[in-house]
Design a protein around this motif. Structure first.
Motif, mmCIF file in Angstrom:
data_model
loop_
_atom_site.group_PDB
_atom_site.id
_atom_site.type_symbol
_atom_site.label_atom_id
_atom_site.label_comp_id
_atom_site.label_asym_id
_atom_site.label_seq_id
_atom_site.Cartn_x
_atom_site.Cartn_y
_atom_site.Cartn_z
ATOM 1 N N ASP A 137 21.729 11.772 35.648
ATOM 2 C CA ASP A 137 22.943 12.794 36.053
ATOM 3 C C ASP A 137 23.384 13.305 37.182
ATOM 4 O OD1 ASP A 137 24.616 14.759 34.241
ATOM 5 O OD2 ASP A 137 23.614 16.228 35.475
ATOM 6 N N GLY B 170 24.889 16.259 38.045
ATOM 7 C CA GLY B 170 24.662 17.566 38.329
ATOM 8 C C GLY B 170 25.915 18.191 37.566
ATOM 9 N N VAL C 293 25.326 7.594 39.379
ATOM 10 C CA VAL C 293 25.085 6.094 39.246
ATOM 11 C C VAL C 293 26.315 5.536 39.655
ATOM 12 C CG1 VAL C 293 24.923 4.482 37.438
ATOM 13 C CG2 VAL C 293 23.378 6.520 37.116
ATOM 14 N N ALA D 298 31.541 21.103 20.311
ATOM 15 C CA ALA D 298 31.554 20.833 18.770
ATOM 16 C C ALA D 298 31.258 19.354 18.300
ATOM 17 C CB ALA D 298 32.803 21.486 18.398
ATOM 18 N N GLY E 128 37.831 15.717 25.135
ATOM 19 C CA GLY E 128 38.807 16.698 25.326
ATOM 20 C C GLY E 128 38.371 18.383 25.074
ATOM 21 N N ARG F 74 30.525 19.222 35.662
ATOM 22 C CA ARG F 74 30.391 19.201 33.965
ATOM 23 C C ARG F 74 31.141 20.131 33.360
ATOM 24 N NH1 ARG F 74 24.346 20.530 33.400
ATOM 25 N NH2 ARG F 74 23.883 18.306 34.386
ATOM 26 N N ALA F 75 32.031 19.480 32.272
ATOM 27 C CA ALA F 75 32.891 20.312 31.459
ATOM 28 C C ALA F 75 31.985 21.231 30.840
ATOM 29 C CB ALA F 75 33.686 19.515 30.597
ATOM 30 N N ALA F 76 30.718 20.655 30.162
ATOM 31 C CA ALA F 76 29.789 21.584 29.298
ATOM 32 C C ALA F 76 29.296 22.671 29.973
ATOM 33 C CB ALA F 76 28.613 20.496 28.861
ATOM 34 N N MET G 286 32.884 27.325 21.600
ATOM 35 C CA MET G 286 33.238 27.319 20.332
ATOM 36 C C MET G 286 32.938 25.894 19.433
ATOM 37 S SD MET G 286 36.966 29.048 20.575
ATOM 38 C CE MET G 286 37.396 27.996 21.634
#
Ligand SMILES: Cc1cc2nc3c(=O)[nH]c(=O)nc-3n(C[C@H](O)[C@H](O)[C@H](O)COP(=O)(O)OP(=O)(O)OC[C@H]3O[C@@H](n4cnc5c(N)ncnc54)[C@H](O)[C@@H]3O)c2cc1C
Length: 356
Positions: free
Chosen positions: A32, A34, A174, A326, A321, A38-40, A46
């Motif tokens: 990863d 970093g 990577v 979720a 998206g 990162r969208a997360a 929600m």
């Protein structure tokens, strides 16, 4: 079948898939780059299903309902009750026009999911559930079982459980997934997935949809955060308030990203979010503005996640998206199916020509 899996991407999708694989006995390593891209990390968290039922998006609603059914077991596996921050939602309309839009949306959901527990309520009834809501709102729906998680705690819990299950995380980017060790390689690098798939010779279409989002922190003079996720419409704009332990996440705008590093919030987006949030819940005006951020949602052309093989060794899971948090347990289940040789998705990636 091989039993060593390398995963590129340590967001919600890569980690959920890695944990499922480790639980199934795969020796798993996540690579990863970093949290900056990162969208997360920026998401609202929600667990949208009913609230994501937009007319015309039948497939994504079906997938969201399947994923919602997997969340209770997924949360149990995470073993940290603080990850979940709400169990129910209020779908709220500020005006009669917003309410008519919401009625259409709920009608579509009810046609698709007959058992959906969506109770039409007046503004006054909704205020009895959430006393800090503004007066004079047109009304909406109480959506039972439509909750939320703290996305940052989710990623932390996934990392921890993965480590306990014997998985490794390598903090490095990577460039060429084909050079990674392992019998199988999963590309789950969000927006970075298309470039990695191209190196492996496949054309996966993922574009970036930018979103501004705010984090407001309660002060000792403020009303408590809401107990429900509040998903509203005001002046035709979507607005949501997602509870945290002592804070509220306010989101989110949505428009095409200018480039893959377009992660600076714009003043107009922040202003709209603040105005709409305070109009819906006036007590938020005494909260501190702890963070104004922006992220880029990795989106497929039709909004449906791409979970498929590229070749015998490489598979991809991306394009989630606005629903990647979720859909993380659903995606992990689909990836395990593909690893077991049961591809569920029929879409084949287009192979790149030599000259591309
Ligand atoms: C403002 C906003 C609000 C949102 N709200 C919600 C919500 O309420 N609910 C919901 O379900 N979803 C929400 N989302 C969407 C959700 O965040 C994404 O769909 C989800 O995070 C996608 O997960 P992912 O793991 O595929 O990608 P990411 O979370 O972007 O993770 C990808 C990871 O891959 C790594 N990576 C990339 N390239 C490489 C490389 N070459 N080598 C190594 N690592 C690499 C990155 O560093 C990153 O850690 C929101 C998104 C935004 C922007």
């Amino acid at each position: 079948m091989g039993r060593e899996l390398s995963v590129v991407g340590g967001g919600a999708i890569g980690l959920a898939c890695a944990l499922a694989a480790a639980d199934a006995g795969w020796t798993t390593t996540v690579y990863d780059a970093g949290s900056a891209s990162r969208a997360a990390h920026v998401a609202g968290g929600m667990l949208g299903c009913f609230g994501e039922g937009h007319p015309g998006e039948r497939r994504i609603l079906d997938i969201s309902a399947q994923s919602a059914a997997l969340w209770p077991d997924f949360l149990t596996r995470l073993g940290d009750p603080t990850v979940r921050t709400a169990t129910d939602s209020i779908l709220l309309a500020a005006s009669a026009t917003d309410l008519a839009y919401l009625d259409d949306q709920v009608g579509f959901v009810r046609d698709r999911i007959p058992g959906a527990t969506l109770a039409r309520s007046t503004g006054a009834q909704l205020r009895r559930c959430e006393t800090a809501l503004a007066r004079g709102l047109a009304g909406g729906y109480l959506a039972e079982g439509e909750g939320a998680v703290d996305n940052r705690l989710l990623v932390a819990a996934l990392e921890e459980r993965l480590g306990e299950a014997g998985g490794r995380i390598v903090r490095a980017g990577v460039d060429d997934p084909t050079e990674l060790p392992g019998d199988q390689i999963l590309i789950a690098a969000g927006l970075g997935s298309a470039a990695l798939a191209a190196v492996a010779g496949a054309d996966i279409s993922v574009h970036g949809e930018k979103g501004e989002i705010l984090r407001l922190r309660r002060t000792r003079w403020s009303v408590p955060p809401p107990k429900h996720v509040i998903r509203g419409r005001r002046h035709g704009r979507p607005i949501y308030l997602v509870p945290r332990a002592d804070a509220v996440v306010v989101g989110a705008t949505q428009y095409e990203a200018v480039g893959s590093d377009d992660r600076v919030p714009q003043a107009g987006g922040v202003a709209d979010l603040l105005a709409d949030a305070i109009a819906v819940m006036p007590g938020l005006s005494t909260y501190e503005l702890a963070e104004a951020g922006a992220g880029i949602r990795p989106s497929s052309p039709d909004g449906v996640p791409v979970v498929q093989r590229i070749d015998d060794r490489i598979l991809v899971a991306t394009g989630h998206g606005r629903n990647g948090i979720a859909l993380s347990p659903w995606t992990a289940a689909r990836v395990m199916d593909v690893l077991a040789g049961e591809p569920r998705e029929s879409r084949e990636p287009r192979k790149l020509r030599e000259s591309e």
